[in-house]
Design a protein around this motif. Structure first.
Motif, short mmCIF file in Angstrom:
data_model
loop_
_atom_site.label_atom_id
_atom_site.label_comp_id
_atom_site.label_asym_id
_atom_site.label_seq_id
_atom_site.Cartn_x
_atom_site.Cartn_y
_atom_site.Cartn_z
N PHE A 43 42.82 -56.41 -16.06
CA PHE A 43 41.67 -57.19 -15.83
C PHE A 43 42.06 -58.45 -16.38
N THR A 44 41.52 -59.57 -15.35
CA THR A 44 41.69 -60.93 -15.64
C THR A 44 40.59 -61.59 -15.00
N PRO A 45 40.29 -63.06 -15.59
CA PRO A 45 39.14 -63.66 -14.80
C PRO A 45 39.33 -64.11 -13.49
N MET A 46 38.07 -64.08 -12.62
CA MET A 46 38.28 -64.52 -11.44
C MET A 46 37.00 -65.23 -11.12
N CYS A 47 37.03 -66.36 -9.99
CA CYS A 47 35.65 -66.85 -9.49
C CYS A 47 35.92 -67.36 -8.15
N SER A 48 34.88 -67.77 -7.58
CA SER A 48 34.89 -68.44 -6.07
C SER A 48 35.80 -69.82 -5.97
N PRO A 49 36.18 -69.88 -4.85
CA PRO A 49 36.72 -71.34 -4.64
C PRO A 49 35.82 -72.47 -4.83
N ASN A 57 31.03 -59.44 -6.36
CA ASN A 57 30.16 -59.87 -5.48
C ASN A 57 29.24 -61.01 -6.06
N ALA A 58 28.92 -61.03 -7.36
CA ALA A 58 28.13 -62.19 -7.80
C ALA A 58 29.07 -63.43 -8.02
N ALA A 59 30.43 -63.10 -8.60
CA ALA A 59 31.49 -64.09 -8.48
C ALA A 59 31.71 -64.59 -7.09
N MET A 60 31.83 -63.88 -6.16
CA MET A 60 32.12 -64.55 -4.85
C MET A 60 30.93 -65.47 -4.46
N ALA A 61 29.66 -65.17 -4.79
CA ALA A 61 28.56 -66.08 -4.34
C ALA A 61 28.39 -67.18 -5.59
N GLN A 87 28.24 -67.33 -8.94
CA GLN A 87 27.39 -67.39 -9.87
C GLN A 87 28.31 -67.50 -11.42
N GLY A 88 29.44 -67.45 -11.47
CA GLY A 88 30.25 -67.67 -12.63
C GLY A 88 31.57 -66.82 -12.44
N VAL A 89 32.14 -66.85 -13.51
CA VAL A 89 33.32 -66.15 -13.74
C VAL A 89 33.20 -64.77 -13.88
N ALA A 90 33.91 -63.75 -13.41
CA ALA A 90 33.85 -62.49 -13.53
C ALA A 90 35.11 -62.09 -14.05
N MET A 91 35.19 -60.79 -14.95
CA MET A 91 36.42 -60.23 -15.43
C MET A 91 36.74 -59.23 -14.50
N ASP A 113 40.08 -59.88 -1.07
CA ASP A 113 39.25 -61.00 -1.32
C ASP A 113 39.86 -62.14 -1.67
N VAL A 114 40.84 -61.84 -2.69
CA VAL A 114 41.72 -62.89 -3.02
C VAL A 114 42.66 -63.52 -1.80
N ALA A 115 43.21 -62.85 -1.02
CA ALA A 115 43.94 -63.00 -0.21
C ALA A 115 43.29 -63.54 0.96
N GLU A 116 41.92 -63.40 1.13
CA GLU A 116 41.06 -64.12 2.53
C GLU A 116 40.36 -65.13 1.71
N GLY A 117 40.74 -65.67 0.66
CA GLY A 117 39.84 -66.74 0.00
C GLY A 117 38.45 -66.77 -0.32
N ARG A 118 38.08 -65.55 -0.57
CA ARG A 118 36.80 -65.28 -1.35
C ARG A 118 36.84 -65.31 -2.89
N LEU A 119 37.79 -65.04 -3.36
CA LEU A 119 37.98 -65.23 -4.96
C LEU A 119 39.31 -65.82 -5.12
N VAL A 120 39.46 -66.33 -6.34
CA VAL A 120 40.39 -67.13 -6.91
C VAL A 120 40.80 -66.48 -8.29
N ARG A 121 42.01 -65.82 -8.49
CA ARG A 121 42.44 -65.44 -9.64
C ARG A 121 42.90 -66.53 -10.50
N LEU A 122 42.30 -66.89 -11.72
CA LEU A 122 42.51 -68.00 -12.49
C LEU A 122 43.67 -68.12 -13.21
#
Length: 309
Positions: A163-169, A227-231, A233-237, A246-255
């Motif tokens: 696991f690692t933190p992710m969020c939306s762009p 899904n909340a992170a993609m919306a 709403q914050g950073v998700a683990m 989702d990372v490859a298609e730009g919906r999420l960013v691995r920090l």
């Protein structure tokens, strides 16, 4: 009250009589020739009459054996017919139990491929984060997270959980385009009660104070957290395995590059005594091959290891 001889011995007698050869009967039944001879001897002693006459390199049915075999054969045919319907019904439906996260982020997207490959079989997917009880529930296989080592179940290791933190762009842009590990102590976190947060932060060199978890949105599965992170709403683990599209298609960013783990993995599990059932074998082969195609060549089979769902 029926006075039926031991069915194991009767089954051996039927095969030996059909072949008139103990070696051939042993090969059919997966036994040794000595075991076949022993079972026949037990049956003859139980009945008080010889069923075979031993002649040099062959055996011949006695009159008693020849008189009994037609009825014995019909009885086994009747048993086979009685269970054929049950076998056919069982093979026609595969029931899979798995967690909401594994189903929603990976399996449900690909399960149609298994169905197309086996159109004769219906597939039912049950999602729950509860432990599957194979003895009480009508489930064939389960995919669950754990450390393995549960008695009575065969297990195949599928994917190790990290696991690692992710969020939306958009969230990242709203917070300056760059987030450092220590920033996570003040940013909105999704499910901040999750123990993964303190594990990851401490391994990243961030001091985490003991005490009650921070307030925040608390969700019951990683599927919802992602899904909340993609919306925004914050950073998700999150576990990268589930979210790499989702990372490859730009919906999420691995920090961060850092990955942490608590030693868990996802396992395919099923009762050990059902290892050879055709539908379970076919699903297992498909699942392992599909994971391999998705870039997880380290997926391994652990035939000697027990697991649980």
């Amino acid at each position: 009250m029926r006075q039926i001889p031991p069915l194991a011995a009767v089954r051996v007698f039927e095969a030996a009589a059909r072949h008139e050869n103990f070696t051939s009967a042993a090969q059919e039944l997966g036994m040794t020739q000595a075991a076949v001879s022993y079972q026949i001897k037990l049956l003859e002693e139980r009945l008080g009459v010889a069923l075979f006459r031993r002649e040099k390199r062959r055996v011949v049915l006695t009159d008693a054996g020849r008189g009994a075999i037609p009825q014995v054969t019909r009885a086994f045919d009747a048993l086979d017919a009685a269970f054929a319907g049950i076998r056919a019904e069982d093979q026609a439906l595969l029931t899979i139990a798995t967690s909401n996260t594994f189903a929603n982020t990976w399996l449900a997207w690909r399960l149609g491929g298994f169905q197309l490959r086996h159109p004769e079989m219906a597939v039912r997917l049950e999602t729950s984060d509860l432990i599957t009880d194979f003895a009480a529930e009508d489930v064939d296989v389960a995919i669950r997270a754990g450390r393995g080592g549960w008695e009575g179940l065969a297990a195949d290791l599928l994917v190790k959980v990290d696991f690692t933190p992710m969020c939306s762009p958009d969230f990242l842009a709203r917070h300056g385009g760059r987030i450092e590990p220590r920033d996570l102590l003040r940013l909105p976190l999704i499910s901040p009660h999750d123990a993964w947060w303190s594990v990851w932060l401490r391994e990243a060199g961030v001091e985490v104070a003991d005490g009650p978890p921070r307030p925040g949105v608390r969700l019951d599965s990683q599927a919802h957290e992602g899904n909340a992170a993609m919306a925004g709403q914050g950073v998700a683990m999150l576990t990268p395995f589930f979210w790499r599209n989702d990372v490859a298609e730009g919906r999420l960013v691995r920090l961060f590059d850092q990955l942490s783990t608590r030693g868990f993995a996802y396992w395919l599990v099923y009762p050990e005594h059902r290892r050879g059932v055709a539908k379970i074998r076919r699903f297992r082969e498909w699942l392992l091959a599909e994971l391999g195609r998705q870039g997880f060549p380290d997926t391994v089979v652990a035939p000697g290891l027990n697991g649980a769902a």
